[in-house]
Write an enzyme that holds these catalytic residues in place. Structure first.
Site, mmCIF file in Angstrom:
data_model
loop_
_atom_site.group_PDB
_atom_site.id
_atom_site.type_symbol
_atom_site.label_atom_id
_atom_site.label_comp_id
_atom_site.label_asym_id
_atom_site.label_seq_id
_atom_site.Cartn_x
_atom_site.Cartn_y
_atom_site.Cartn_z
ATOM 1 N N TYR A 106 -16.189 -20.039 20.771
ATOM 2 C CA TYR A 106 -15.079 -19.964 19.821
ATOM 3 C C TYR A 106 -15.616 -19.853 18.399
ATOM 4 C CZ TYR A 106 -10.616 -20.996 17.625
ATOM 5 O OH TYR A 106 -9.472 -20.910 16.883
ATOM 6 N N PHE A 131 -1.029 6.025 5.633
ATOM 7 C CA PHE A 131 -1.021 6.021 7.084
ATOM 8 C C PHE A 131 0.163 5.147 7.492
ATOM 9 C CE2 PHE A 131 -2.107 4.456 11.301
ATOM 10 C CZ PHE A 131 -2.088 5.675 11.952
ATOM 11 N N THR A 132 0.770 5.405 8.632
ATOM 12 C CA THR A 132 2.015 4.717 9.016
ATOM 13 C C THR A 132 1.907 3.193 8.884
ATOM 14 O OG1 THR A 132 1.251 4.877 11.300
ATOM 15 C CG2 THR A 132 2.863 6.502 10.586
ATOM 16 N N ASP A 137 -10.167 2.743 3.330
ATOM 17 C CA ASP A 137 -9.868 2.743 4.765
ATOM 18 C C ASP A 137 -10.901 3.636 5.455
ATOM 19 O OD1 ASP A 137 -8.966 3.097 7.333
ATOM 20 O OD2 ASP A 137 -6.868 3.424 6.795
ATOM 21 N N LYS A 153 -11.512 3.328 16.302
ATOM 22 C CA LYS A 153 -11.993 4.659 15.906
ATOM 23 C C LYS A 153 -13.454 4.541 15.473
ATOM 24 C CE LYS A 153 -7.427 6.187 14.467
ATOM 25 N NZ LYS A 153 -7.105 7.552 14.859
ATOM 26 N N ARG A 168 3.596 14.143 14.297
ATOM 27 C CA ARG A 168 3.253 13.615 12.982
ATOM 28 C C ARG A 168 4.091 14.388 11.967
ATOM 29 N NH1 ARG A 168 0.249 8.749 13.557
ATOM 30 N NH2 ARG A 168 2.451 8.441 13.921
ATOM 31 N N PHE A 198 8.768 5.809 15.674
ATOM 32 C CA PHE A 198 8.126 6.813 16.523
ATOM 33 C C PHE A 198 7.437 6.179 17.723
ATOM 34 C CE2 PHE A 198 3.788 5.874 15.238
ATOM 35 C CZ PHE A 198 3.978 5.268 14.004
HETATM 36 N N1 F0G Z 1 -5.973 3.558 9.242
HETATM 37 C C1 F0G Z 1 -6.100 4.778 9.786
HETATM 38 C C2 F0G Z 1 -6.569 5.911 8.947
HETATM 39 C C3 F0G Z 1 -5.765 4.977 11.126
HETATM 40 O O1 F0G Z 1 -5.884 6.191 11.641
HETATM 41 C C4 F0G Z 1 -5.316 3.882 11.897
HETATM 42 C C5 F0G Z 1 -4.918 4.058 13.282
HETATM 43 C C6 F0G Z 1 -5.215 2.624 11.280
HETATM 44 C C7 F0G Z 1 -5.553 2.502 9.951
HETATM 45 C C8 F0G Z 1 -4.721 1.424 12.047
HETATM 46 O O2 F0G Z 1 -5.687 1.003 12.932
HETATM 47 O O3 F0G Z 1 -4.620 1.284 15.201
HETATM 48 O O4 F0G Z 1 -6.616 -0.190 14.878
HETATM 49 O O5 F0G Z 1 -4.420 -0.855 13.990
HETATM 50 N N2 F0G Z 1 -4.664 5.171 13.808
HETATM 51 C C9 F0G Z 1 -4.304 5.390 15.180
HETATM 52 C C10 F0G Z 1 -4.032 6.855 15.407
HETATM 53 C C11 F0G Z 1 -3.199 4.532 15.695
HETATM 54 O O6 F0G Z 1 -3.620 7.200 16.523
HETATM 55 O O7 F0G Z 1 -4.262 7.697 14.526
HETATM 56 P P1 F0G Z 1 -5.308 0.290 14.330
#
Ligand code: F0G
Length: 482
Positions: free
Chosen positions: A80, A132-133, A223, A266, A389, A455
Site C-alpha cells: 500500500y 480535450f473533452t 498535457d 496512451k 469527434r 457521447f
Molecule cells: N488528454 C488527452 C489529450 C487525451 O487524449 C485523453 C484521453 C485524456 C487527456 C484523458 O486521459 O482517458 O486516461 O482519462 N483520450 C482518450 C481518447 C479517451 O480516446 O482519445 P484518460
C-alpha cells in the site's frame, strides 16, 4: 525508423516488431452488424467488442505491450505504501522529464481533476491550444471557462503546415491583456492535439508559450498524453531536432512547463497516469488531493503491475522505432483514402486517421450529427469501429441550444502495433465504398441524452430508414462477401 524504400521507389511502412501473441476477432455479416448498431443506439461507444471486427475507437489502453513490459509486471512490488515499483517509476519519469515530483493518478482525467481542483477558480479562464473533452469538463465543472487559441491553420481540414496543434502567440498575448493574468487559472498546451486530428506542436512553440507565460506570471500545464506521436513529428518535421536525442527533447519540455500530466493509457502504452512538476508549492497543494481521490501517494489508484509496465513503456517511448509505428500507419491509411477521393485531415497526424465527415456527408445538417452518422454507417459497412469527434462530442448549453463543432470528424484510431497493413487496406476499401454510396447515409437524433459527456453513453436513432437501405445496398454490391 519503420519505413522502407522499395525497389519501385515507393516508401512503405515496415513493422519493427514481430507478433508473438494474437487475439481472434470476428467479422460478422452486414445484417448482424446493422442489428448490433441498432442495439447500441447508433453510438459506437455502446457496441460490444465481440461484435466489432477492427476496433479503431481509440488508442487508449489498447496498445500492444512489449515482452519487456509484460516481464516487468512480474516484479511488481505489492504494498500500500512505499512500493519499490513506485520508486522505479518515479526514477524513470524524473529521468525522462527532468522533473522533481511525481504524483500518481489512475488515468489522465484524474490528473485533470486534481489540477483543476487546485488551480481553477469560478469565473476564471483557462487558455489552451485546443480542448480535450475531459479536460474541458473538469474546468467547467469547477466554474471556469476555456478559450481555445490554436493557430488558424489548426482548424483547416487540409493543410501542409507541419505543426497544426500550435498555440497562436498573438492570440495568447491578446487574451492575457484582455483578461488580466490574475484571471487566468493556467495556460494548457496539449501535445498531439487530439480533437483537431492528433496534430503536433513544435518545441519552438512550447518555448515561446513558456516565455510569454513566465513573463506574465501564469502557470503552464502540459498535457503529454499524446506525446509519443508528437515526439516523432518533432524528430521528422522540426529541423533543429533531427539529430537530437529524444530524451533531451522530453527534458527540455519538462523544464519549460510548470506542470506536465499524462494518460499512461496512451503515453507509455500501459494504463494509469501521472502529474509531474518541479514546483514544490504546486506539488504540495496537489499532493493533498491524491490520497483523497486516487489512493496512497505511492500508487495513486493504479495497480503496481501496470506501473511496472508503464515504467518500461515510457523508456521505450525514447526509441524512434517504437514511436514511429502509429504515425506511419496513420499516414498509410490517409494516403490510401486520399487516393480513393475520401476527404481526410491533412497532414496526417498521430493517434489515428481523421475522416472529414463534414465533407463526406455534406448533405447531413450539423444538428443531425454527420460524424456520428458516418461512424455508424462505417460500422455497418465494415465492422470497423471508429469514434465520432464532432457536434455529438460537444455538450448542450444550459438553454438547450447546441454548440456546433468546428470540425465534424470520424477518428479511426491506430493503437500502437495492433493492426496489420492488410487491415488498414480493408478499412480504406470499405470507406471508399461508403464514399461512393454516401447519399444513402442519413442523420441521427438523440433518443436518450445525458447532460455531461453525452457521447459516451447517449443513445440515438436514425432519421428515416437509411441504415436498412445502406445494409441492403452493401449486400447487393458484395453478394455473399462479408
Ligand atoms: N488528454 C488527452 C489529450 C487525451 O487524449 C485523453 C484521453 C485524456 C487527456 C484523458 O486521459 O482517458 O486516461 O482519462 N483520450 C482518450 C481518447 C479517451 O480516446 O482519445 P484518460
Amino acid at each position: 525508423m519503420s519505413t522502407v524504400k522499395f525497389f519501385s521507389g515507393e516508401t512503405v511502412p515496415l513493422e519493427m516488431h514481430k507478433v508473438r501473441m494474437v487475439q481472434k476477432i470476428n467479422l460478422h455479416p452486414v445484417e448482424d452488424r446493422l442489428a448490433s448498431m441498432q442495439e447500441a443506439g447508433f453510438n459506437t461507444f455502446l457496441l460490444k467488442n465481440r461484435d466489432v471486427f477492427l476496433d479503431m475507437l481509440t488508442d487508449s489502453g489498447v496498445n500492444a505491450m512489449s515482452e519487456n513490459q509484460y516481464a516487468a509486471m512480474f516484479q511488481a512490488d505489492d504494498s500500500y505504501a512505499g512500493s519499490e515499483t513506485y520508486y522505479r517509476l518515479e526514477a524513470v519519469l524524473g529521468d525522462m522529464f527532468g522533473t522533481k515530483h511525481f504524483l500518481p493518478v489512475h488515468q489522465g482525467r484524474a490528473a485533470e481533476s486534481i489540477i483543476s481542483q487546485t488551480l481553477v477558480k469560478p469565473g476564471n479562464t483557462v487558455l489552451m491550444n485546443y480542448h480535450f473533452t475531459t479536460s474541458k469538463a473538469h474546468i467547467t465543472i469547477r466554474g471556469g471557462g476555456i478559450e481555445e487559441i490554436i493557430i488558424d491553420e489548426g482548424l483547416k481540414i487540409t493543410s501542409d503546415y507541419p505543426f497544426k496543434g500550435e498555440m497562436d502567440l498573438n492570440k495568447l498575448q491578446e487574451a492575457i491583456a484582455r483578461l488580466g493574468a490574475e484571471n487566468i487559472s493556467f495556460v494548457r498546451l496539449e501535445a498531439g492535439t487530439n480533437l483537431v486530428g492528433g496534430q503536433p506542436i513544435s518545441v519552438k512553440n512550447i518555448r515561446e508559450v513558456s516565455q510569454i507565460c513566465r513573463n506574465a506570471g501564469i502557470i503552464t500545464v502540459f498535457d503529454a498524453s499524446l506525446l509519443a506521436d508528437n515526439l516523432y513529428f518533432i524528430k521528422t518535421r522540426e529541423a533543429e531536432f533531427a539529430d537530437v536525442d529524444i530524451k533531451a527533447i522530453t527534458r527540455e519540455m519538462g523544464s519549460l512547463m510548470d506542470i506536465t500530466y499524462f494518460s499512461a493509457r496512451k503515453l507509455g502504452a500501459a494504463r494509469g497516469g501521472g502529474i509531474l512538476t518541479s514546483n514544490d508549492a504546486l506539488a504540495n497543494k496537489m499532493r493533498e488531493l491524491i490520497p483523497l481521490f486516487e489512493g496512497f501517494l505511492t500508487y495513486g489508484g493504479m495497480s503496481v503491475r501496470e506501473m511496472e509496465a508503464m515504467a518500461v513503456g515510457l523508456r521505450e517511448t525514447l526509441d524512434i522505432d517504437v514511436i514511429s509505428q502509429t504515425p506511419i500507419f496513420v499516414e498509410a491509411l490517409c494516403k490510401e483514402l486520399l487516393s480513393k477521393g475520401v476527404p481526410v485531415v491533412t497532414p496526417p497526424g498521430g493517434l489515428g486517421c481523421h475522416v472529414d465527415a463534414g465533407a463526406f456527408c455534406d448533405h447531413i445538417p450539423q444538428p443531425e450529427y454527420p460524424a456520428g452518422a458516418l461512424a455508424a454507417a462505417l460500422f455497418i459497412a465494415s465492422g470497423v469501429r471508429g469514434m465520432e469527434r464532432g457536434t455529438l462530442s460537444e455538450q448542450r448549453r444550459e438553454d438547450g441550444t447546441e454548440p456546433l463543432a468546428e470540425m465534424e470528424l470520424v477518428r479511426l484510431a491506430i493503437p500502437k502495433r495492433v493492426f496489420t497493413l492488410s487491415q488498414i487496406k480493408y478499412t480504406a476499401d470499405r470507406l471508399a465504398w461508403l464514399y461512393q454510396n454516401r447519399r444513402l447515409i442519413g442523420g441521427l437524433t438523440f433518443d436518450e441524452e445525458p447532460k455531461v459527456l453525452r457521447f459516451f453513453f447517449g443513445r440515438l436513432k436514425p432519421i428515416g430508414d437509411w441504415p436498412e437501405k445502406l445494409a441492403a445496398q452493401f449486400r447487393k454490391d458484395f453478394g455473399e462477401s462479408l
